[in-house]
Design an enzyme around this catalytic site. Structure first.
Site, PDB file in Angstrom:
ATOM      1  N   HIS A   1       1.379  -1.226  -0.031  1.00 54.07           N
ATOM      2  CA  HIS A   1      -0.069   0.055   0.080  1.00 54.07           C
ATOM      3  C   HIS A   1       0.790   0.734  -0.404  1.00 54.07           C
ATOM      4  CE1 HIS A   1      -2.904  -2.977   1.129  1.00 54.07           C
ATOM      5  NE2 HIS A   1      -2.523  -2.822   1.992  1.00 54.07           N
TER       6      HIS A   1
ATOM      7  N   SER B   1       2.088  -0.225  -5.769  1.00 56.66           N
ATOM      8  CA  SER B   1       0.938  -0.468  -5.001  1.00 56.66           C
ATOM      9  C   SER B   1       0.280  -2.330  -4.823  1.00 56.66           C
ATOM     10  CB  SER B   1      -0.115   0.772  -3.995  1.00 56.66           C
ATOM     11  OG  SER B   1      -1.166   0.573  -3.250  1.00 56.66           O
TER      12      SER B   1
ATOM     13  N   SER C   1      -5.749   2.155  -2.502  1.00 60.53           N
ATOM     14  CA  SER C   1      -5.109   2.401  -0.735  1.00 60.53           C
ATOM     15  C   SER C   1      -3.830   3.134  -1.179  1.00 60.53           C
ATOM     16  CB  SER C   1      -4.522   0.581  -0.891  1.00 60.53           C
ATOM     17  OG  SER C   1      -3.257   0.538  -1.142  1.00 60.53           O
TER      18      SER C   1
ATOM     19  N   ASP D   1       3.267  -7.812   0.122  1.00 62.93           N
ATOM     20  CA  ASP D   1       2.069  -7.406   1.003  1.00 62.93           C
ATOM     21  C   ASP D   1       0.591  -7.587   0.428  1.00 62.93           C
ATOM     22  OD1 ASP D   1       0.070  -7.045   2.714  1.00 62.93           O
ATOM     23  OD2 ASP D   1       0.287  -4.635   3.291  1.00 62.93           O
TER      24      ASP D   1
ATOM     25  N   GLU E   1       4.713  -9.554   4.434  1.00 64.66           N
ATOM     26  CA  GLU E   1       3.458  -8.151   5.171  1.00 64.66           C
ATOM     27  C   GLU E   1       2.668  -8.852   5.731  1.00 64.66           C
ATOM     28  OE1 GLU E   1       4.919  -5.166   6.327  1.00 64.66           O
ATOM     29  OE2 GLU E   1       2.772  -4.476   7.517  1.00 64.66           O
TER      30      GLU E   1
ATOM     31  N   ASN F   1       4.806 -11.372   8.828  1.00 68.08           N
ATOM     32  CA  ASN F   1       3.416 -11.216   9.636  1.00 68.08           C
ATOM     33  C   ASN F   1       3.481 -11.142  11.186  1.00 68.08           C
ATOM     34  OD1 ASN F   1       0.460 -10.560   9.836  1.00 68.08           O
ATOM     35  ND2 ASN F   1       0.732 -12.761   9.831  1.00 68.08           N
TER      36      ASN F   1
ATOM     37  N   LYS G   1       4.402  -7.787  15.102  1.00 70.54           N
ATOM     38  CA  LYS G   1       3.534  -7.697  14.034  1.00 70.54           C
ATOM     39  C   LYS G   1       2.066  -7.885  13.948  1.00 70.54           C
ATOM     40  CE  LYS G   1       2.103  -6.740   9.867  1.00 70.54           C
ATOM     41  NZ  LYS G   1       0.207  -7.541   9.209  1.00 70.54           N
TER      42      LYS G   1
ATOM     43  N   ASP H   1       0.022  -4.861  14.446  1.00 68.71           N
ATOM     44  CA  ASP H   1      -0.671  -4.426  12.933  1.00 68.71           C
ATOM     45  C   ASP H   1      -2.292  -4.090  13.682  1.00 68.71           C
ATOM     46  OD1 ASP H   1      -1.289  -4.455  10.693  1.00 68.71           O
ATOM     47  OD2 ASP H   1       0.549  -3.807   9.711  1.00 68.71           O
ATOM     48  N   ASN H   2      -1.925  -5.849  13.194  1.00 66.31           N
ATOM     49  CA  ASN H   2      -3.281  -6.361  12.634  1.00 66.31           C
ATOM     50  C   ASN H   2      -4.198  -6.056  13.357  1.00 66.31           C
ATOM     51  OD1 ASN H   2      -1.495  -7.657  11.320  1.00 66.31           O
ATOM     52  ND2 ASN H   2      -3.029  -9.676  11.642  1.00 66.31           N
TER      53      ASN H   2
ATOM     54  N   CYS I   1      -6.339  -1.818  13.063  1.00 69.25           N
ATOM     55  CA  CYS I   1      -6.972  -1.885  12.854  1.00 69.25           C
ATOM     56  C   CYS I   1      -8.412  -1.222  13.786  1.00 69.25           C
ATOM     57  CB  CYS I   1      -8.546  -3.448  12.050  1.00 69.25           C
ATOM     58  SG  CYS I   1      -7.302  -4.345  11.304  1.00 69.25           S
TER      59      CYS I   1
ATOM     60  N   HIS J   1      -7.156  -9.501   3.490  1.00 73.60           N
ATOM     61  CA  HIS J   1      -6.706  -8.897   2.176  1.00 73.60           C
ATOM     62  C   HIS J   1      -7.578  -8.375   1.199  1.00 73.60           C
ATOM     63  CE1 HIS J   1      -2.721  -7.429   0.875  1.00 73.60           C
ATOM     64  NE2 HIS J   1      -2.830  -8.279  -0.176  1.00 73.60           N
TER      65      HIS J   1
ATOM     66  N   HIS K   1      -3.733   1.966   9.361  1.00 73.05           N
ATOM     67  CA  HIS K   1      -3.136   2.419   9.611  1.00 73.05           C
ATOM     68  C   HIS K   1      -2.215   3.204  10.340  1.00 73.05           C
ATOM     69  CE1 HIS K   1      -4.995  -1.323  10.104  1.00 73.05           C
ATOM     70  NE2 HIS K   1      -3.652  -2.205  10.933  1.00 73.05           N
TER      71      HIS K   1
ATOM     72  N   SER L   1       5.606  -2.806  12.389  1.00 75.60           N
ATOM     73  CA  SER L   1       5.563  -3.743  11.464  1.00 75.60           C
ATOM     74  C   SER L   1       6.683  -2.804   9.971  1.00 75.60           C
ATOM     75  CB  SER L   1       4.255  -3.888  10.185  1.00 75.60           C
ATOM     76  OG  SER L   1       2.565  -3.299  11.486  1.00 75.60           O
TER      77      SER L   1
ATOM     78  N   GLN M   1      10.270  -5.442   8.980  1.00 77.77           N
ATOM     79  CA  GLN M   1      10.019  -5.532   7.169  1.00 77.77           C
ATOM     80  C   GLN M   1      11.460  -5.324   6.555  1.00 77.77           C
ATOM     81  OE1 GLN M   1       9.065  -6.682   4.559  1.00 77.77           O
ATOM     82  NE2 GLN M   1       7.058  -6.761   4.957  1.00 77.77           N
TER      83      GLN M   1
HETATM   84  P1  NAI Z   1      -6.371 -14.552  11.204  1.00 75.39           P
HETATM   85  O1  NAI Z   1      -5.892 -16.117  10.812  1.00 75.39           O
HETATM   86  O2  NAI Z   1      -5.845 -14.440  12.694  1.00 75.39           O
HETATM   87  O3  NAI Z   1      -7.726 -14.167  11.641  1.00 75.39           O
HETATM   88  C1  NAI Z   1      -8.590 -14.596  10.861  1.00 75.39           C
HETATM   89  C2  NAI Z   1      -9.752 -15.670  11.571  1.00 75.39           C
HETATM   90  O4  NAI Z   1     -11.039 -16.498  10.311  1.00 75.39           O
HETATM   91  C3  NAI Z   1      -9.043 -17.220  11.871  1.00 75.39           C
HETATM   92  O5  NAI Z   1      -9.410 -17.287  13.169  1.00 75.39           O
HETATM   93  C4  NAI Z   1     -10.294 -17.814  11.491  1.00 75.39           C
HETATM   94  O6  NAI Z   1     -10.829 -18.971  12.293  1.00 75.39           O
HETATM   95  C5  NAI Z   1     -12.037 -16.926  11.025  1.00 75.39           C
HETATM   96  N1  NAI Z   1     -12.836 -18.058   9.645  1.00 75.39           N
HETATM   97  C6  NAI Z   1     -11.796 -18.533   9.025  1.00 75.39           C
HETATM   98  N2  NAI Z   1     -13.470 -19.122   7.830  1.00 75.39           N
HETATM   99  C7  NAI Z   1     -13.980 -17.913   8.645  1.00 75.39           C
HETATM  100  C8  NAI Z   1     -15.697 -18.144   8.298  1.00 75.39           C
HETATM  101  N3  NAI Z   1     -16.662 -18.546   6.726  1.00 75.39           N
HETATM  102  N4  NAI Z   1     -16.698 -17.714   9.079  1.00 75.39           N
HETATM  103  C9  NAI Z   1     -15.634 -17.107  10.243  1.00 75.39           C
HETATM  104  N5  NAI Z   1     -14.576 -17.133  10.838  1.00 75.39           N
HETATM  105  C10 NAI Z   1     -13.806 -17.540   9.868  1.00 75.39           C
HETATM  106  O7  NAI Z   1      -5.851 -13.943  10.422  1.00 75.39           O
HETATM  107  P2  NAI Z   1      -5.637 -12.047  10.802  1.00 75.39           P
HETATM  108  O8  NAI Z   1      -4.175 -11.922  11.127  1.00 75.39           O
HETATM  109  O9  NAI Z   1      -7.455 -11.967  11.455  1.00 75.39           O
HETATM  110  O10 NAI Z   1      -5.498 -11.634   9.256  1.00 75.39           O
HETATM  111  C11 NAI Z   1      -7.320 -11.456   8.009  1.00 75.39           C
HETATM  112  C12 NAI Z   1      -6.986 -10.695   7.159  1.00 75.39           C
HETATM  113  O11 NAI Z   1      -7.030  -9.736   7.188  1.00 75.39           O
HETATM  114  C13 NAI Z   1      -5.863 -11.693   6.103  1.00 75.39           C
HETATM  115  O12 NAI Z   1      -6.504 -11.801   5.073  1.00 75.39           O
HETATM  116  C14 NAI Z   1      -4.825 -10.292   6.712  1.00 75.39           C
HETATM  117  O13 NAI Z   1      -3.769 -10.360   5.544  1.00 75.39           O
HETATM  118  C15 NAI Z   1      -5.718  -9.043   6.347  1.00 75.39           C
HETATM  119  N6  NAI Z   1      -4.639  -7.781   7.053  1.00 75.39           N
HETATM  120  C16 NAI Z   1      -5.520  -6.904   7.081  1.00 75.39           C
HETATM  121  C17 NAI Z   1      -4.838  -5.513   7.732  1.00 75.39           C
HETATM  122  C18 NAI Z   1      -5.775  -4.081   6.890  1.00 75.39           C
HETATM  123  O14 NAI Z   1      -5.468  -3.487   7.519  1.00 75.39           O
HETATM  124  N7  NAI Z   1      -6.708  -4.083   6.595  1.00 75.39           N
HETATM  125  C19 NAI Z   1      -4.215  -5.631   8.519  1.00 75.39           C
HETATM  126  C20 NAI Z   1      -4.013  -7.530   8.958  1.00 75.39           C
HETATM  127  C21 NAI Z   1      -4.258  -7.853   8.348  1.00 75.39           C
END
Ligand code: NAI
Length: 482
Positions: free
Chosen positions: A55, A78, A83, A143, A205, A230, A235, A239-240, A244, A350, A403, A411, A415
């Site tokens: 991003h 990006s 983003s 990322d 990332e 990650n 991180k 960050d996550n 958020c 993501h 963020h 984070s 990196q």
């Molecule tokens: P995580 O693996 O810690 O959490 C995801 C959760 O979703 C898991 O606990 C899993 O059991 C649950 N899950 C999976 N399928 C499901 C369903 N059908 N119904 C309900 N729950 C379900 O992953 P994390 O770190 O929380 O990341 C989640 C996403 O967010 C990823 O795609 C990651 O790349 C992205 N992300 C986005 C950020 C942002 O700034 N927008 C920052 C960091 C990560």
């Protein structure tokens, strides 16, 4: 191209504004600034040619300029069509000492609101170094794994001797990827093998990109070693979660500015992103329900005082639904049919396939009325409409600015350290996916504790021995979960 720098950004004249925000961000990114000071002489990234896909925000600009200060040459794109902050993109091209007429920064290909074709074109440019036959990238900073995926898919098609071609069943974005690969292979049938052969490694990332890396590795397809950034504690547990917690409500407020207090909100997924997101909405007084597949995360949600239920059970009464799973088809077209009038639907995971956007578009069941950039009202024939943010893509980066700097300093310190590790100690990393050692994680945390004015307790030798650690750390075994 200007002054030997090739770029594609919205407007170079925004560079001054970008530079002013970068200066403020630098103060809030003590981890990156400490690394600049630590490595000012050594320049460990001298000789590194980093192709980065992340991003293109103000915070990322501080990361990019840190890599440059450590000696790297950098090209950037990006990792999401919405983003980019255009002033930040302009500022990295112009650089700290250049002017729009005489840019002295880096090659950057990113603007807010790219089409999918433009997005993948930018990705190609970011990976295509000048005289790239002899000087391709030797490091990737990724990322979400799109850059890594493009290289891997390209090599896969070359090895199989197959011309990439899509079928109508392929998702729209994958069709664009295949067209991009086809074009590059028509120009040079060995293009991607050449690119891949120069790459020493990738540092990734986010959760989704890490997931893709382990998949490549398990299928024996991984082409170069990878560091999973990650899963550094400093991180994903910061960050996550706290990122958020800050940027989810920021995105919703800038998009629609509805009062969140009292509303019924559903957070799908209670991993690190879900935990921060649920707290973000509860902090505004929303009544939050969590959906989860994993009983451990579901139990955590209950212990935090959230309801846990299925989306099917609660969809009709929800005012706000946010997906955070990194999984697909979480909110289906059928759910959208059943939602309340003017319920808000967004994703902070993501990729946009958490919400069935493509199915919604193709079904013709709802008419799209654009309210403003990244805010659409989808009106169904029965008269109810659903407000969808950022076309189902990461809403915190599409509707707001992602963020804030301080959390990204954690984070991006990881990196930077990961880039130094893989570039300078490449022999110590045979093909595989690695995490950074804990002492580096603790080093990142320490800088930020000090920046916030926290004072650490120093263990006595006796105490350290009693709990089986070194006085200087690491303070926990690798299996500790925080
Ligand atoms: P995580 O693996 O810690 O959490 C995801 C959760 O979703 C898991 O606990 C899993 O059991 C649950 N899950 C999976 N399928 C499901 C369903 N059908 N119904 C309900 N729950 C379900 O992953 P994390 O770190 O929380 O990341 C989640 C996403 O967010 C990823 O795609 C990651 O790349 C992205 N992300 C986005 C950020 C942002 O700034 N927008 C920052 C960091 C990560």
């Amino acid at each position: 191209e200007r002054n030997g720098i090739d770029f594609a950004v919205a407007d170079l004249s925004e560079a001054d504004f970008g530079r002013r925000e970068i200066r403020l961000a630098e103060h809030e990114m003590p981890g990156l600034m400490a690394l600049r000071r630590e490595y000012a002489e050594a320049k460990p990234l001298h000789g590194a040619r980093v192709s980065g896909s992340l991003h293109m925000t103000v915070q990322t600009a501080v990361l990019i300029e840190t890599l440059v200060e450590l000696g790297a040459e950098v090209r950037w794109a990006s990792c999401n069509i919405f983003s980019t902050q255009d002033h930040a993109a302009a500022a990295v091209v112009v650089g700290p000492h250049g002017t729009p007429e005489n840019p002295q920064g880096i090659a950057c290909f990113a603007w807010k609101g790219e089409t999918l074709e433009e997005y993948w074109w930018c990705m190609e440019q970011m990976l295509a170094w000048r005289d790239s036959d002899t000087r391709g990238p030797n490091m990737i900073l990724d990322d979400g794994g799109d850059a890594t995926m493009l290289v891997h898919k390209g090599v896969e098609f070359e090895k199989a001797g197959v011309v990439p071609s899509a079928t109508d069943d392929d998702p729209a974005e994958y069709q664009v990827v295949l067209a991009t690969l086809r074009r590059s292979l028509e120009e040079d049938p060995q293009h991607w093998t050449k690119v891949a052969s120069g790459i020493r490694g990738v540092t990734e990332e986010t959760t989704t990109g890490v997931h893709r890396l382990y998949e490549f590795f398990n299928e024996d397809k991984l082409l170069f070693p990878a560091i999973n950034v990650n899963d550094s504690v400093t991180k994903s547990k910061f960050d996550n979660k706290y990122g958020c917690r800050h940027s989810l409500v920021d995105g919703i407020n800038r998009a629609v500015d509805v009062l969140i207090s009292g509303k019924k909100a559903v957070i799908c997924g209670f991993g690190d992103v879900g935990k921060g997101s649920a707290e973000s909405l509860r902090g505004q007084g929303a009544r939050v329900t969590v959906t989860e597949a994993d009983p451990i995360c579901a139990l955590q949600a209950l212990m935090e005082g959230y309801d846990v239920d299925t989306l099917d059970n609660v969809i009709e009464s929800a005012d706000i639904v946010i997906t955070t799973t990194g999984n697909k088809d979480i909110v289906t077209l059928d759910h959208m049919r059943r939602m309340k009038h003017q319920a808000i639907l967004g994703n902070i995971g993501h990729f946009d396939n958490e919400i069935q956007m493509e199915k919604l578009e193709k079904s013709g069941e709802a008419q799209r009325l654009n309210v403003k950039p990244q805010v659409d009202e989808w009106r169904f024939s029965d008269g109810h409409s659903v407000i969808i943010l950022s076309e189902g893509r990461l809403l915190n980066l599409g509707n707001a600015t992602g963020h804030p700097s301080f959390v990204m300093s954690n984070s991006f310190s990881n990196q930077t350290i990961a880039q130094i590790e893989l570039f300078t100690k490449n022999d110590e990393y045979p093909l595989g996916v690695y995490r950074l050692p804990k002492h580096l994680d603790e080093k990142v945390a320490k800088v930020h504790v000090e920046a916030l004015g926290g004072e650490l307790t120093k263990l006595t030798k006796d105490q350290a021995e009693y709990i089986g650690v070194d006085v200087e750390g690491p303070y926990k075994p690798d299996h500790y979960r925080y």
